[in-house]
Scaffold this motif. Structure first.
Motif, short mmCIF file in Angstrom:
data_model
loop_
_atom_site.label_atom_id
_atom_site.label_comp_id
_atom_site.label_asym_id
_atom_site.label_seq_id
_atom_site.Cartn_x
_atom_site.Cartn_y
_atom_site.Cartn_z
N TRP A 54 0.85 -1.20 0.00
CA TRP A 54 0.00 0.00 0.00
C TRP A 54 0.88 1.24 0.00
O TRP A 54 1.75 1.40 0.84
CB TRP A 54 -0.89 0.00 1.26
CG TRP A 54 -1.62 -1.29 1.42
CD1 TRP A 54 -1.12 -2.46 1.93
CD2 TRP A 54 -2.97 -1.57 1.04
NE1 TRP A 54 -2.08 -3.45 1.90
CE2 TRP A 54 -3.24 -2.93 1.36
CE3 TRP A 54 -3.99 -0.80 0.49
CZ2 TRP A 54 -4.47 -3.52 1.14
CZ3 TRP A 54 -5.22 -1.39 0.27
CH2 TRP A 54 -5.45 -2.74 0.58
N GLN A 55 0.61 2.14 -0.95
CA GLN A 55 1.36 3.39 -1.03
C GLN A 55 0.34 4.49 -1.34
O GLN A 55 0.16 4.89 -2.48
CB GLN A 55 2.43 3.28 -2.12
CG GLN A 55 3.37 4.46 -2.21
CD GLN A 55 2.98 5.44 -3.31
OE1 GLN A 55 2.96 6.64 -3.07
NE2 GLN A 55 2.65 4.96 -4.49
N LEU A 56 -0.40 4.88 -0.27
CA LEU A 56 -1.46 5.88 -0.44
C LEU A 56 -0.99 7.24 0.07
O LEU A 56 -1.20 8.26 -0.59
CB LEU A 56 -2.74 5.44 0.28
CG LEU A 56 -3.31 4.09 -0.22
CD1 LEU A 56 -4.59 3.75 0.55
CD2 LEU A 56 -3.60 4.14 -1.71
N ASN A 57 -0.37 7.28 1.26
CA ASN A 57 0.28 8.51 1.70
C ASN A 57 1.57 8.67 0.92
O ASN A 57 2.34 7.71 0.78
CB ASN A 57 0.58 8.45 3.21
CG ASN A 57 -0.67 8.53 4.03
OD1 ASN A 57 -1.46 9.45 3.90
ND2 ASN A 57 -0.89 7.54 4.89
N PRO A 58 1.84 9.86 0.39
CA PRO A 58 2.99 10.02 -0.52
C PRO A 58 4.30 9.53 0.08
O PRO A 58 4.72 9.97 1.15
CB PRO A 58 3.04 11.54 -0.74
CG PRO A 58 1.65 12.00 -0.50
CD PRO A 58 1.09 11.11 0.56
N GLY A 59 4.91 8.56 -0.60
CA GLY A 59 6.23 8.08 -0.21
C GLY A 59 6.27 7.11 0.94
O GLY A 59 7.34 6.66 1.33
N ILE A 60 5.11 6.78 1.53
CA ILE A 60 5.07 5.86 2.67
C ILE A 60 4.49 4.53 2.21
O ILE A 60 3.39 4.48 1.65
CB ILE A 60 4.22 6.45 3.83
CG1 ILE A 60 4.73 7.83 4.23
CG2 ILE A 60 4.22 5.49 5.02
CD1 ILE A 60 6.16 7.85 4.74
#
Length: 463
Positions: A54-60
């Motif tokens: 999962w990569q929904l928050n930018p860069g996390i």
């Protein structure tokens, strides 16, 4: 020096280190083709069909396999359910009322980014399912390529001498498998969205975190001959027996009206959508389902500034775009596929190019979406001075380009979280120049501005 910084960040501030040399992510050879367009976040499906990154928050990035997120098939003949199976080889400790452990010998995976294919030969049933996964990654397209959606097209082939009723259930957890799923206050609601005579039905899963809240939508295209039903909420940590029996009874779900209650602290919720149709003897039918996620307004970790993602230009930034995104994805995926095939076909059919090169050229392009990529709009009141600083007067003519195409950034690597490091971008820039040249211009403008300006604030290196 690095250890002191790392200890303060992880043990005292209880945050994750943005470059963590002590806790590297272990390499797992499970990842497949990610879902989603450019700059709206991605959700990766593994080659065994699991939703596992999962990569929904930018860069996390979160590397959790959420076991609830599955497709389940139900076959009915002459009014009786003859076969019902989760299309997963897993045998988890939760949802034990479901029929797990599909034999992997009968399943096949192929990927050519931005599409993937999963073929299931249902043992003993004379029915073959092919799930085609499509994301809107389309050269020279600066609208649909920004959309946070993925479409699953299920081709059903009935090799029997009698009609069969086929239902595909898509179950999905409210969250991404992290501790935030249990923070409380999350809720689901059914929706129907109709436009230009095309009707899409599904469930919205409102994931109400304090930073960067997101709404997921699971939906199906309700066409002639296709019946769409839903289950607004169920407990994904229990046995799931009531969901299983509901589907087995008639190949449909109960479709309760109204919203679910917000979750209590420590509680998790999930939802399901089911699309079903009758497939004639020796016949073929198609069922279409979609996953969309709407996180329009994002902050980076420091929370200094609010950014609006690119797709909000077309679908709004109010956090209520998931139904419209689902509808757009389901009614436009055929056009996307035509454009993707027109782009890839000349290269794939060229006898001059080796097969490893063709595979790398397309499959390594996943990083354009999955590389922590952020594509944001300029604020409407933004002026040239806001972007270029005092030294950049000669660059004001490029402001209209940024206003039209937004700002674009991607990471050097998924564990090396630095945006637009120019030496590494140099090697990857060929892909942007060839496929989305306006994004390359936008990135070049940002770099040009940094060359002309100076930041005299002292910085301490980590090591």
């Amino acid at each position: 020096r690095y250890f002191r910084w790392w200890y303060k960040k992880t043990c005292i501030e209880k945050k994750s280190a943005f470059i963590d040399l002590f806790c590297a992510v272990p390499l797992q050879q499970i990842y497949g083709c990610p879902l989603g367009g450019i700059g709206g976040g991605t959700i990766t499906r593994g080659w065994r069909g699991e939703f596992c990154r999962w990569q929904l928050n930018p860069g996390i990035y979160h590397y959790e396999t959420v076991i609830t997120n599955q497709f389940t098939v139900c076959l009915r003949c002459k009014g009786q359910t003859v076969y019902q199976q989760v299309l997963s080889v897993e045998r988890p400790s939760t949802l034990q009322g479901w029929n797990w452990g599909y034999c992997g010998h009968y399943a096949f995976y192929h990927a050519l980014y931005p599409r993937a294919w999963m073929v299931y030969e249902l043992p003993g049933q004379s029915v073959v399912l092919t799930c085609r996964q499509v994301s809107p990654v389309i050269p020279h397209d600066y609208k649909d390529s920004s959309l946070p959606v993925g479409v699953f097209i299920w081709e059903v082939e009935n090799e029997r001498d009698e009609d069969v009723e086929v239902s595909i259930m898509f179950s999905f957890q409210n969250g991404t498998g992290t501790k935030e799923d249990r923070s409380g206050g999350h809720w689901n609601e059914p929706f129907t969205f109709e436009k230009e005579g095309e009707r899409v039905t599904g469930v919205l899963l409102h994931h109400c975190t304090c930073v960067n809240p997101v709404t997921f939508a699971i939906a199906a295209w309700e066409k002639a001959g296709t019946k769409v039903t839903h289950l607004t909420a169920f407990n994904p940590t229990g046995s799931g027996r009531e969901v299983w029996q509901d589907l087995m009874q008639d190949g449909r779900l109960d479709s309760p009206a109204g919203k679910s209650s917000p979750t209590e602290k420590g509680e998790v919720t999930a939802a399901a959508v089911c699309a079903g149709c009758r497939v004639p003897a020796r016949g073929h039918r198609t069922l279409e389902l979609a996953l969309a996620w709407d996180m329009p307004r994002v902050h980076f970790g420091s929370k200094e500034k609010l950014h609006l993602r690119r797709y909000t230009r077309f679908f709004g930034s109010g956090g209520d775009a998931a139904p419209a995104l689902s509808h757009h994805a389901l009614t436009h995926y055929k056009e996307w596929e035509r454009k993707i095939e027109a782009w890839q076909k000349p290269i794939l059919e060229s006898s001059q190019l080796p097969s490893w090169y063709k595979s790398a050229l397309f499959n390594e392009l996943y990083f354009v979406t999955d590389g922590g990529t952020i594509w944001v709009e300029l604020p409407p009141d933004c002026c040239a001075e806001d972007l270029q600083g005092p030294a950049g007067a000669g660059l004001s003519h490029l402001l209209p380009v940024l206003q039209e195409y937004g700002r674009f950034a991607y990471l050097e690597g998924q564990e090396y979280r630095m945006y637009n490091t120019y030496d590494v971008h140099f090697y990857a820039s060929f892909a942007l120049v060839m496929l989305w040249p306006k994004l390359q211009i936008s990135l070049q403008y940002d770099i040009a501005v940094t060359v002309l300006n100076e930041d005299i604030q002292p910085r301490q290196y980590l090591m």
